[in-house]
Design a protein around this motif. Structure first.
Motif, PDB file in Angstrom:
ATOM      1  N   ASN A 199      14.859 -11.036  36.141  1.00 50.47           N
ATOM      2  CA  ASN A 199      15.130  -9.637  36.509  1.00 50.47           C
ATOM      3  C   ASN A 199      14.271  -9.193  37.696  1.00 50.47           C
ATOM      4  O   ASN A 199      13.645  -8.123  37.686  1.00 50.47           O
ATOM      5  N   ILE A 200      14.264 -10.008  38.737  1.00 49.12           N
ATOM      6  CA  ILE A 200      13.438  -9.763  39.925  1.00 49.12           C
ATOM      7  C   ILE A 200      14.015  -8.622  40.754  1.00 49.12           C
ATOM      8  O   ILE A 200      15.232  -8.536  40.957  1.00 49.12           O
ATOM      9  N   ASP A 201      13.137  -7.744  41.255  1.00 54.99           N
ATOM     10  CA  ASP A 201      13.620  -6.726  42.189  1.00 54.99           C
ATOM     11  C   ASP A 201      12.949  -6.806  43.567  1.00 54.99           C
ATOM     12  O   ASP A 201      13.408  -6.182  44.517  1.00 54.99           O
ATOM     13  N   ILE A 225      -2.393  -6.859  40.910  1.00 51.01           N
ATOM     14  CA  ILE A 225      -1.806  -5.523  41.079  1.00 51.01           C
ATOM     15  C   ILE A 225      -0.761  -5.224  40.012  1.00 51.01           C
ATOM     16  O   ILE A 225      -0.782  -4.162  39.373  1.00 51.01           O
ATOM     17  N   HIS A 226       0.165  -6.154  39.804  1.00 47.58           N
ATOM     18  CA  HIS A 226       1.334  -5.899  38.956  1.00 47.58           C
ATOM     19  C   HIS A 226       1.206  -6.453  37.537  1.00 47.58           C
ATOM     20  O   HIS A 226       2.022  -6.119  36.676  1.00 47.58           O
ATOM     21  N   GLY A 227       0.194  -7.309  37.321  1.00 49.01           N
ATOM     22  CA  GLY A 227       0.092  -7.995  36.045  1.00 49.01           C
ATOM     23  C   GLY A 227       0.773  -9.351  36.113  1.00 49.01           C
ATOM     24  O   GLY A 227       1.868  -9.473  36.685  1.00 49.01           O
ATOM     25  N   LYS A 273      15.918  -5.378  45.356  1.00 48.65           N
ATOM     26  CA  LYS A 273      15.769  -4.094  46.024  1.00 48.65           C
ATOM     27  C   LYS A 273      14.911  -4.149  47.288  1.00 48.65           C
ATOM     28  O   LYS A 273      15.089  -3.327  48.183  1.00 48.65           O
ATOM     29  N   ARG A 274      13.975  -5.102  47.341  1.00 48.57           N
ATOM     30  CA  ARG A 274      13.026  -5.075  48.458  1.00 48.57           C
ATOM     31  C   ARG A 274      12.624  -6.491  48.831  1.00 48.57           C
ATOM     32  O   ARG A 274      12.511  -7.369  47.977  1.00 48.57           O
ATOM     33  N   MET A 331       7.336  -0.967  36.514  1.00 53.16           N
ATOM     34  CA  MET A 331       6.583  -1.996  37.224  1.00 53.16           C
ATOM     35  C   MET A 331       7.557  -2.997  37.843  1.00 53.16           C
ATOM     36  O   MET A 331       8.412  -3.534  37.160  1.00 53.16           O
ATOM     37  N   PRO A 332       7.444  -3.246  39.175  1.00 53.32           N
ATOM     38  CA  PRO A 332       8.373  -4.179  39.815  1.00 53.32           C
ATOM     39  C   PRO A 332       8.167  -5.598  39.317  1.00 53.32           C
ATOM     40  O   PRO A 332       7.054  -5.997  38.961  1.00 53.32           O
TER      41      PRO A 332
END
Length: 321
Positions: free
Chosen positions: A67-69, A24-26, A110-111, A1-2
């Motif tokens: 720890n963000i991506d 969506i992600h929690g 990453k994005r 999970m991102p």
């Protein structure tokens, strides 16, 4: 999970995007951030951090701590406000983008989602069904920052393989939050004044046609673009995005179907010149073909929803006062 960070989560789009991403992600995987605590609904909704979008270290510390991506960079100074404070608008809009692009280039995230705008277009741009690729000569500081930003996004993608994705938002209409200093703000204000005073004095002329979009569609488009496989995202500057186009006269006539004694007057100000430099309608066929974009709300459906929700909001406010 991102693990997701929204910078500018207290703003008009950022706040509603925050709650959508939590769904969506929690909530535990979404970090909302802003320069201050001005939107308490967002602040109290889960993880919240104070982040200065113009401070690289402020962003980087938050990224490493959680720890963000993926970053959604929603902090910006909009068109009308930017004309009052041009250098502040340039500094905020450009520095924040470079900080996030460089974090991705150096492998910390990453994005990226970064919003552009129809403000990238100018008076020499074709105004009817404005193409994805066309002449851009913006006349506002906001538009200049967005045009330059698009070029840098594409550059970082080609040069450093940064996964950055972007949409050129039209005017965004929402009942949940007030607008933040844009030229299309009238299309939100008019609904509030229709309920409160049954009169609105519009700062644009009656036949000024502009591309608009209901907030639900804008949020869904943003999420859909970010969830699309990388190979489907073929444009790395920014995608045209369209839904509906209308004039102040058109929207007032639609409101009168619900509030027959509503009246509108017109007192065009400095924002008229900005609006006159923008498109009337948008060709967003690239977004529809590449990642299956499709809008849900037309003017009739949007007006019904806006008046219903704002009516409840003001009724609840009276009861609680």
């Amino acid at each position: 999970m991102p693990k997701v960070l929204i910078i500018g989560a207290g703003g008009q789009i950022g706040s509603e995007l925050t709650f959508k991403l939590k769904d969506i992600h929690g909530s535990e995987n979404v970090v909302a951030s802003d320069i201050g605590y001005h939107n308490l609904e967002v602040v109290n909704s889960g993880i919240f951090e104070i982040v200065d979008a113009q401070d690289y270290n402020s962003i980087k510390i938050c990224v490493e701590k959680h720890n963000i991506d993926t970053i959604y960079l929603m902090a910006a100074m909009l068109s009308a406000t930017g004309e009052k404070y041009p250098m502040k608008a340039w500094d905020l809009n450009m520095n924040s983008l470079f900080h996030v692009l460089n974090l991705a280039k150096d492998g910390f995230i990453k994005r990226i989602f970064w919003p552009s705008s129809i403000a990238v277009f100018g008076p020499t741009t074709p105004t009817e069904n404005t193409p994805q690729h066309t002449i851009m000569e913006p006349t506002t500081v906001y538009g200049i920052t967005k045009q330059v930003g698009e070029r840098w996004c594409e550059y970082y993608h080609k040069k450093y393989d940064v996964d950055v994705r972007s949409i050129r938002y039209p005017g965004i209409i929402s009942w949940k939050t007030m607008p933040g200093g844009g030229t299309t703000d009238y299309a939100v204000e008019i609904y509030h004044q229709a309920i409160l005073d049954k009169h609105y004095d519009c700062f644009l002329s009656e036949h000024t046609e502009l591309p608009m979009m209901f907030m639900d569609d804008a949020i869904n488009a943003t999420v859909n673009l970010m969830q699309a496989p990388a190979e489907q995202v073929k444009i790395r500057s920014s995608y045209n995005l369209g839904a509906i186009s209308f004039t102040p006269l058109t929207i007032s006539e639609e409101i009168k179907k619900h509030i027959p004694d509503f009246k509108i007057t017109y007192s065009p100000d400095y924002r008229q010149q900005i609006a006159d430099s923008w498109p009337k309608s948008i060709d967003d066929s690239a977004a529809r073909e590449d990642w299956n974009w499709n809008h849900e709300f037309n003017l009739e459906k949007m007006t019904t929803e806006m008046l219903k929700q704002l009516g409840r909001k003001y009724q609840d406010s009276e009861i609680n006062s």
